[in-house]
Design a protein around this motif. Structure first.
Motif, PDB file in Angstrom:
ATOM      1  N   ARG A 134      76.456  40.168  31.695  1.00  0.00           N
ATOM      2  CA  ARG A 134      77.630  40.253  32.555  1.00  0.00           C
ATOM      3  C   ARG A 134      77.192  39.919  33.983  1.00  0.00           C
ATOM      4  NH1 ARG A 134      79.733  46.051  30.604  1.00  0.00           N
ATOM      5  NH2 ARG A 134      77.501  46.368  30.470  1.00  0.00           N
ATOM      6  N   VAL A 135      77.965  39.064  34.633  1.00  0.00           N
ATOM      7  CA  VAL A 135      77.577  38.518  35.927  1.00  0.00           C
ATOM      8  C   VAL A 135      78.714  38.664  36.933  1.00  0.00           C
ATOM      9  CG1 VAL A 135      76.836  36.418  37.146  1.00  0.00           C
ATOM     10  CG2 VAL A 135      76.095  36.809  34.785  1.00  0.00           C
ATOM     11  N   MET A 136      78.349  39.014  38.151  1.00  0.00           N
ATOM     12  CA  MET A 136      79.275  38.964  39.278  1.00  0.00           C
ATOM     13  C   MET A 136      78.793  37.843  40.191  1.00  0.00           C
ATOM     14  SD  MET A 136      80.100  41.872  42.111  1.00  0.00           S
ATOM     15  CE  MET A 136      81.113  41.527  43.541  1.00  0.00           C
ATOM     16  N   VAL A 137      79.671  36.868  40.431  1.00  0.00           N
ATOM     17  CA  VAL A 137      79.380  35.794  41.378  1.00  0.00           C
ATOM     18  C   VAL A 137      80.219  36.079  42.619  1.00  0.00           C
ATOM     19  CG1 VAL A 137      79.463  33.318  41.839  1.00  0.00           C
ATOM     20  CG2 VAL A 137      78.947  34.135  39.524  1.00  0.00           C
ATOM     21  N   ASN A 138      79.547  36.155  43.758  1.00  0.00           N
ATOM     22  CA  ASN A 138      80.216  36.502  45.016  1.00  0.00           C
ATOM     23  C   ASN A 138      79.928  35.413  46.043  1.00  0.00           C
ATOM     24  OD1 ASN A 138      79.624  37.949  47.887  1.00  0.00           O
ATOM     25  ND2 ASN A 138      81.380  38.878  46.882  1.00  0.00           N
ATOM     26  N   PHE A 139      80.971  34.931  46.705  1.00  0.00           N
ATOM     27  CA  PHE A 139      80.835  33.937  47.769  1.00  0.00           C
ATOM     28  C   PHE A 139      80.998  34.638  49.108  1.00  0.00           C
ATOM     29  CE2 PHE A 139      81.928  31.607  44.016  1.00  0.00           C
ATOM     30  CZ  PHE A 139      81.225  30.419  44.121  1.00  0.00           C
ATOM     31  N   TRP A 140      80.070  34.379  50.035  1.00  0.00           N
ATOM     32  CA  TRP A 140      80.042  35.140  51.282  1.00  0.00           C
ATOM     33  C   TRP A 140      79.339  34.347  52.389  1.00  0.00           C
ATOM     34  CZ3 TRP A 140      75.407  36.775  53.600  1.00  0.00           C
ATOM     35  CH2 TRP A 140      74.253  36.450  52.878  1.00  0.00           C
ATOM     36  N   ALA A 141      79.423  34.900  53.605  1.00  0.00           N
ATOM     37  CA  ALA A 141      78.698  34.365  54.764  1.00  0.00           C
ATOM     38  C   ALA A 141      78.357  35.520  55.692  1.00  0.00           C
ATOM     39  CB  ALA A 141      79.543  33.325  55.494  1.00  0.00           C
ATOM     40  N   GLN A 164      72.389  48.334  41.761  1.00  0.00           N
ATOM     41  CA  GLN A 164      71.410  49.371  41.438  1.00  0.00           C
ATOM     42  C   GLN A 164      71.890  50.289  40.301  1.00  0.00           C
ATOM     43  OE1 GLN A 164      68.306  49.627  42.665  1.00  0.00           O
ATOM     44  NE2 GLN A 164      68.629  47.866  43.987  1.00  0.00           N
ATOM     45  N   ASP A 165      73.198  50.545  40.252  1.00  0.00           N
ATOM     46  CA  ASP A 165      73.746  51.525  39.305  1.00  0.00           C
ATOM     47  C   ASP A 165      74.075  50.963  37.931  1.00  0.00           C
ATOM     48  OD1 ASP A 165      73.546  53.329  41.372  1.00  0.00           O
ATOM     49  OD2 ASP A 165      75.703  53.456  41.743  1.00  0.00           O
ATOM     50  N   LYS A 166      74.335  49.675  37.838  1.00  0.00           N
ATOM     51  CA  LYS A 166      74.790  49.071  36.579  1.00  0.00           C
ATOM     52  C   LYS A 166      73.854  47.939  36.175  1.00  0.00           C
ATOM     53  CE  LYS A 166      78.500  51.528  36.091  1.00  0.00           C
ATOM     54  NZ  LYS A 166      78.686  52.378  34.938  1.00  0.00           N
ATOM     55  N   GLU A 167      73.869  47.628  34.908  1.00  0.00           N
ATOM     56  CA  GLU A 167      73.089  46.488  34.415  1.00  0.00           C
ATOM     57  C   GLU A 167      73.920  45.230  34.588  1.00  0.00           C
ATOM     58  OE1 GLU A 167      71.279  46.903  30.594  1.00  0.00           O
ATOM     59  OE2 GLU A 167      70.758  48.986  30.968  1.00  0.00           O
ATOM     60  N   VAL A 168      74.029  44.793  35.820  1.00  0.00           N
ATOM     61  CA  VAL A 168      74.829  43.629  36.151  1.00  0.00           C
ATOM     62  C   VAL A 168      73.967  42.635  36.923  1.00  0.00           C
ATOM     63  CG1 VAL A 168      75.706  44.659  38.292  1.00  0.00           C
ATOM     64  CG2 VAL A 168      76.990  42.811  37.204  1.00  0.00           C
ATOM     65  N   VAL A 169      74.169  41.372  36.634  1.00  0.00           N
ATOM     66  CA  VAL A 169      73.543  40.317  37.419  1.00  0.00           C
ATOM     67  C   VAL A 169      74.508  39.996  38.559  1.00  0.00           C
ATOM     68  CG1 VAL A 169      72.824  37.902  37.427  1.00  0.00           C
ATOM     69  CG2 VAL A 169      72.337  39.342  35.434  1.00  0.00           C
ATOM     70  N   ILE A 170      74.028  40.036  39.770  1.00  0.00           N
ATOM     71  CA  ILE A 170      74.836  39.616  40.913  1.00  0.00           C
ATOM     72  C   ILE A 170      74.211  38.351  41.464  1.00  0.00           C
ATOM     73  CG2 ILE A 170      75.599  40.148  43.254  1.00  0.00           C
ATOM     74  CD1 ILE A 170      75.789  43.062  42.460  1.00  0.00           C
ATOM     75  N   LEU A 171      75.026  37.323  41.571  1.00  0.00           N
ATOM     76  CA  LEU A 171      74.621  36.073  42.201  1.00  0.00           C
ATOM     77  C   LEU A 171      75.472  35.932  43.459  1.00  0.00           C
ATOM     78  CD1 LEU A 171      74.480  33.789  39.039  1.00  0.00           C
ATOM     79  CD2 LEU A 171      72.592  35.016  40.142  1.00  0.00           C
ATOM     80  N   ALA A 172      74.855  36.154  44.596  1.00  0.00           N
ATOM     81  CA  ALA A 172      75.559  36.112  45.876  1.00  0.00           C
ATOM     82  C   ALA A 172      75.378  34.720  46.473  1.00  0.00           C
ATOM     83  CB  ALA A 172      75.020  37.192  46.800  1.00  0.00           C
ATOM     84  N   VAL A 173      76.452  33.948  46.462  1.00  0.00           N
ATOM     85  CA  VAL A 173      76.408  32.557  46.903  1.00  0.00           C
ATOM     86  C   VAL A 173      76.763  32.490  48.387  1.00  0.00           C
ATOM     87  CG1 VAL A 173      77.311  30.238  46.538  1.00  0.00           C
ATOM     88  CG2 VAL A 173      77.069  31.802  44.584  1.00  0.00           C
ATOM     89  N   MET A 220      84.051  38.028  38.092  1.00  0.00           N
ATOM     90  CA  MET A 220      83.337  38.788  37.073  1.00  0.00           C
ATOM     91  C   MET A 220      83.358  37.942  35.796  1.00  0.00           C
ATOM     92  SD  MET A 220      82.328  41.752  38.234  1.00  0.00           S
ATOM     93  CE  MET A 220      82.703  43.053  39.369  1.00  0.00           C
ATOM     94  N   ILE A 221      82.168  37.647  35.291  1.00  0.00           N
ATOM     95  CA  ILE A 221      82.025  36.764  34.142  1.00  0.00           C
ATOM     96  C   ILE A 221      81.393  37.553  33.004  1.00  0.00           C
ATOM     97  CG2 ILE A 221      80.976  34.621  33.334  1.00  0.00           C
ATOM     98  CD1 ILE A 221      80.948  33.780  36.372  1.00  0.00           C
TER      99      ILE A 221
END
Length: 127
Positions: free
Chosen positions: A18-25, A43-52, A99-100
Motif C-alpha cells: 500500500r502506497v501513499m503518493v504525495n505531491f508537495w513543495a 512510522q505507525d503504519k506499514e505504508v510506503v510514502i513517496l513524497a514527490v 492512496m494506492i
C-alpha cells in the motif's frame, strides 16, 4: 524519478504494497503543516510514502534537503525536476495525495492537506 539520495524510484517497484503518493513543495504552507502527520503515519503504519517534490518550483535542492532535515523525514523524497509526473497526475493544488492499494489501483485522492487520522482512515480501507 530520482530520489533526494540519488537513487531511482518507480511506483511499479512497490506493487504488492500500500502506497501513499504525495505531491508537495517546501514553500507551500499546507504542505509544511501536513509533513509531521505524514512522518507519524509512516512510522505507525506499514505504508510506503513517496513524497514527490515539485523541484522545478524550488529555489534550489539545498532548500529541499534542509526541509527534510528540519522535519526529520524518513520516507523517500522523489524529485519531479521538470514537473512531468505532476502533469501526468494532473496536480493542481498542493499538497495532493493518492492512496494506492497493493494491486496498484488508486483508492483515494486528496487535493489539500490530510491529517494523520485521515491518512490512517483511508489506509485501513485499502488491501
Amino acid at each position: 524519478m530520482q530520489t533526494l539520495n540519488g537513487e531511482k524510484a518507480r511506483l511499479s517497484n512497490y506493487r504488492g504494497q500500500r502506497v501513499m503518493v504525495n505531491f508537495w513543495a517546501t514553500w507551500c504552507p499546507p504542505c509544511r503543516a501536513e509533513m509531521p502527520d505524514m512522518e507519524k503515519f509512516h512510522q505507525d503504519k506499514e505504508v510506503v510514502i513517496l513524497a514527490v517534490n515539485l523541484t522545478q518550483t524550488e529555489s534550489g535542492i539545498m532548500g529541499v534537503k534542509d526541509f527534510v532535515k528540519e522535519f526529520n523525514l524518513t520516507f523517500p523524497i522523489l524529485l519531479d525536476e521538470e514537473i512531468k509526473v505532476a502533469t501526468n497526475y494532473q496536480i493542481r493544488p498542493i499538497p495532493s495525495s493518492f492512496m494506492i492499494d497493493s494491486n496498484g489501483v488508486i483508492q483515494f485522492k486528496s487535493f489539500g492537506p490530510l491529517t494523520s487520522d485521515m491518512m490512517v482512515e483511508e489506509f485501513e480501507k485499502m488491501q
